[in-house]
Scaffold this motif. Sequence first.
Motif, mmCIF file in Angstrom:
data_model
loop_
_atom_site.group_PDB
_atom_site.id
_atom_site.type_symbol
_atom_site.label_atom_id
_atom_site.label_comp_id
_atom_site.label_asym_id
_atom_site.label_seq_id
_atom_site.Cartn_x
_atom_site.Cartn_y
_atom_site.Cartn_z
ATOM 1 N N ALA A 1 93.731 42.817 43.003
ATOM 2 C CA ALA A 1 92.954 43.842 43.686
ATOM 3 C C ALA A 1 93.156 43.606 45.176
ATOM 4 C CB ALA A 1 91.480 43.724 43.338
ATOM 5 N N ILE A 2 93.435 44.663 45.897
ATOM 6 C CA ILE A 2 93.626 44.562 47.340
ATOM 7 C C ILE A 2 92.405 45.141 48.033
ATOM 8 C CG2 ILE A 2 94.983 45.391 49.300
ATOM 9 C CD1 ILE A 2 97.448 45.316 47.528
ATOM 10 N N TYR A 3 91.870 44.375 49.005
ATOM 11 C CA TYR A 3 90.752 44.886 49.801
ATOM 12 C C TYR A 3 91.234 45.093 51.235
ATOM 13 C CZ TYR A 3 86.382 45.508 52.222
ATOM 14 O OH TYR A 3 85.383 46.035 53.004
ATOM 15 N N LEU A 4 91.045 46.319 51.721
ATOM 16 C CA LEU A 4 91.442 46.693 53.076
ATOM 17 C C LEU A 4 90.211 47.137 53.842
ATOM 18 C CD1 LEU A 4 94.384 49.034 51.995
ATOM 19 C CD2 LEU A 4 94.556 46.606 52.582
ATOM 20 N N ARG A 5 90.143 46.755 55.133
ATOM 21 C CA ARG A 5 89.036 47.215 55.960
ATOM 22 C C ARG A 5 89.460 47.252 57.410
ATOM 23 N NH1 ARG A 5 85.680 45.449 59.365
ATOM 24 N NH2 ARG A 5 86.228 43.261 59.098
ATOM 25 N N VAL A 6 89.055 48.316 58.097
ATOM 26 C CA VAL A 6 89.168 48.402 59.551
ATOM 27 C C VAL A 6 87.800 48.805 60.084
ATOM 28 C CG1 VAL A 6 91.641 48.856 59.724
ATOM 29 C CG2 VAL A 6 90.068 50.760 59.395
ATOM 30 N N SER A 7 87.516 48.409 61.327
ATOM 31 C CA SER A 7 86.183 48.619 61.877
ATOM 32 C C SER A 7 85.949 50.002 62.464
ATOM 33 C CB SER A 7 85.893 47.577 62.956
ATOM 34 O OG SER A 7 85.956 46.287 62.390
ATOM 35 N N THR A 8 87.019 50.645 62.953
ATOM 36 C CA THR A 8 86.829 51.943 63.600
ATOM 37 C C THR A 8 87.721 52.992 62.953
ATOM 38 O OG1 THR A 8 88.551 51.615 65.263
ATOM 39 C CG2 THR A 8 86.337 50.820 65.815
ATOM 40 N N ASP A 9 87.340 54.242 63.137
ATOM 41 C CA ASP A 9 88.124 55.341 62.568
ATOM 42 C C ASP A 9 89.499 55.453 63.207
ATOM 43 O OD1 ASP A 9 86.161 56.111 60.743
ATOM 44 O OD2 ASP A 9 85.125 57.357 62.223
ATOM 45 N N GLY A 10 89.659 54.954 64.441
ATOM 46 C CA GLY A 10 90.933 55.045 65.130
ATOM 47 C C GLY A 10 91.965 54.045 64.632
ATOM 48 N N GLN A 11 91.550 53.096 63.809
ATOM 49 C CA GLN A 11 92.461 52.079 63.274
ATOM 50 C C GLN A 11 92.961 52.508 61.902
ATOM 51 O OE1 GLN A 11 89.533 48.915 63.457
ATOM 52 N NE2 GLN A 11 90.660 47.932 65.127
ATOM 53 N N THR A 12 94.036 51.878 61.456
ATOM 54 C CA THR A 12 94.594 52.201 60.141
ATOM 55 C C THR A 12 94.717 50.938 59.289
ATOM 56 O OG1 THR A 12 96.476 53.155 58.957
ATOM 57 C CG2 THR A 12 96.966 52.021 61.019
ATOM 58 N N THR A 13 94.605 51.120 58.005
ATOM 59 C CA THR A 13 94.759 49.998 57.072
ATOM 60 C C THR A 13 96.192 49.920 56.547
ATOM 61 O OG1 THR A 13 94.115 51.406 55.220
ATOM 62 C CG2 THR A 13 92.362 50.138 56.298
ATOM 63 N N GLU A 14 97.059 50.815 57.013
ATOM 64 C CA GLU A 14 98.407 50.926 56.430
ATOM 65 C C GLU A 14 99.222 49.637 56.554
ATOM 66 O OE1 GLU A 14 100.829 52.691 53.897
ATOM 67 O OE2 GLU A 14 98.849 53.373 54.489
ATOM 68 N N ASN A 15 99.148 48.950 57.709
ATOM 69 C CA ASN A 15 99.894 47.692 57.867
ATOM 70 C C ASN A 15 99.414 46.645 56.866
ATOM 71 O OD1 ASN A 15 101.373 48.793 59.954
ATOM 72 N ND2 ASN A 15 100.042 47.943 61.550
ATOM 73 N N GLN A 16 98.088 46.543 56.701
ATOM 74 C CA GLN A 16 97.525 45.600 55.732
ATOM 75 C C GLN A 16 98.043 45.921 54.333
ATOM 76 O OE1 GLN A 16 93.179 45.328 55.885
ATOM 77 N NE2 GLN A 16 93.213 45.914 58.039
ATOM 78 N N ARG A 17 97.977 47.214 53.985
ATOM 79 C CA ARG A 17 98.378 47.661 52.648
ATOM 80 C C ARG A 17 99.844 47.313 52.366
ATOM 81 N NH1 ARG A 17 96.285 51.935 49.584
ATOM 82 N NH2 ARG A 17 95.173 52.629 51.444
ATOM 83 N N LEU A 18 100.745 47.670 53.299
ATOM 84 C CA LEU A 18 102.177 47.438 53.088
ATOM 85 C C LEU A 18 102.481 45.958 52.883
ATOM 86 C CD1 LEU A 18 103.665 49.912 55.726
ATOM 87 C CD2 LEU A 18 103.735 50.145 53.234
ATOM 88 N N GLU A 19 101.905 45.111 53.726
ATOM 89 C CA GLU A 19 102.180 43.678 53.627
ATOM 90 C C GLU A 19 101.631 43.079 52.337
ATOM 91 O OE1 GLU A 19 103.965 40.223 54.463
ATOM 92 O OE2 GLU A 19 104.220 42.054 55.632
ATOM 93 N N LEU A 20 100.405 43.461 51.974
ATOM 94 C CA LEU A 20 99.798 42.887 50.767
ATOM 95 C C LEU A 20 100.497 43.372 49.501
ATOM 96 C CD1 LEU A 20 96.047 42.981 51.840
ATOM 97 C CD2 LEU A 20 97.523 40.971 51.643
ATOM 98 N N VAL A 21 100.919 44.623 49.466
ATOM 99 C CA VAL A 21 101.667 45.133 48.313
ATOM 100 C C VAL A 21 102.990 44.377 48.190
ATOM 101 C CG1 VAL A 21 102.935 47.147 47.433
ATOM 102 C CG2 VAL A 21 100.569 47.396 48.200
#
Length: 194
Positions: free
Chosen positions: A5-25
């Motif tokens: 299970a991958i958990y992604l979180r960013v603090s503000t709407d201006g940030q993206t979780t895409e870098n986290q997602r790509l690396e963890l996948v």
Amino acid sequence: MRRAAIYLRVSTDGQTTENQRLELVAVAERSGWEVVEVYEDAGISGAKGRDKRPAFDRLTKDATRRKFDVVMAWSVDRLGRSLQDLVAFLSEVHVLGVDLFLHQQGIDTTTPAGKAMFQMLGVFAEFERSMIQERVKAGLARARSQGKILGRPGVAQPTRQAVLEAKAEGLSIRKIAERVGLSVGAVHGIVSAP
């Protein structure tokens, strides 16, 4: 094959979780793990509790249901910024037998070294709990030495007398409690005192 299970979180709407997602996948693929679910809290501070982070709440509940074998996150601060909440989460997944992979810290409890690191985190958490207990005890002792009375305030003498008179009238403890505005337990304590 391990279920991840991958958990992604960013603090503000201006940030993206895409870098986290790509690396963890990519890590999951290299490790031979099957990603069964991605939980994402976008625009939510890690300082907020589980009740304010819906994806994190679902992740925790799904861990209890054994929907996966390992939780992957970019960094420990993605899971939470409150040490108390973080330690509670780590303890919960550890008890469930769910492993943890934290990319930035290099913690992977699927390995012997990762398990050792995880146990060290537990030692520090226990140390912190002991320190808090000692501070509380010291504070209570200081308050007592200054003459402060700790605990709930006692029941005033006129109220105690009203309880005893109502008991002599034959009223039940519940009726007495309603009449004088005390709890059933408090009334029971007064009537059963020697």
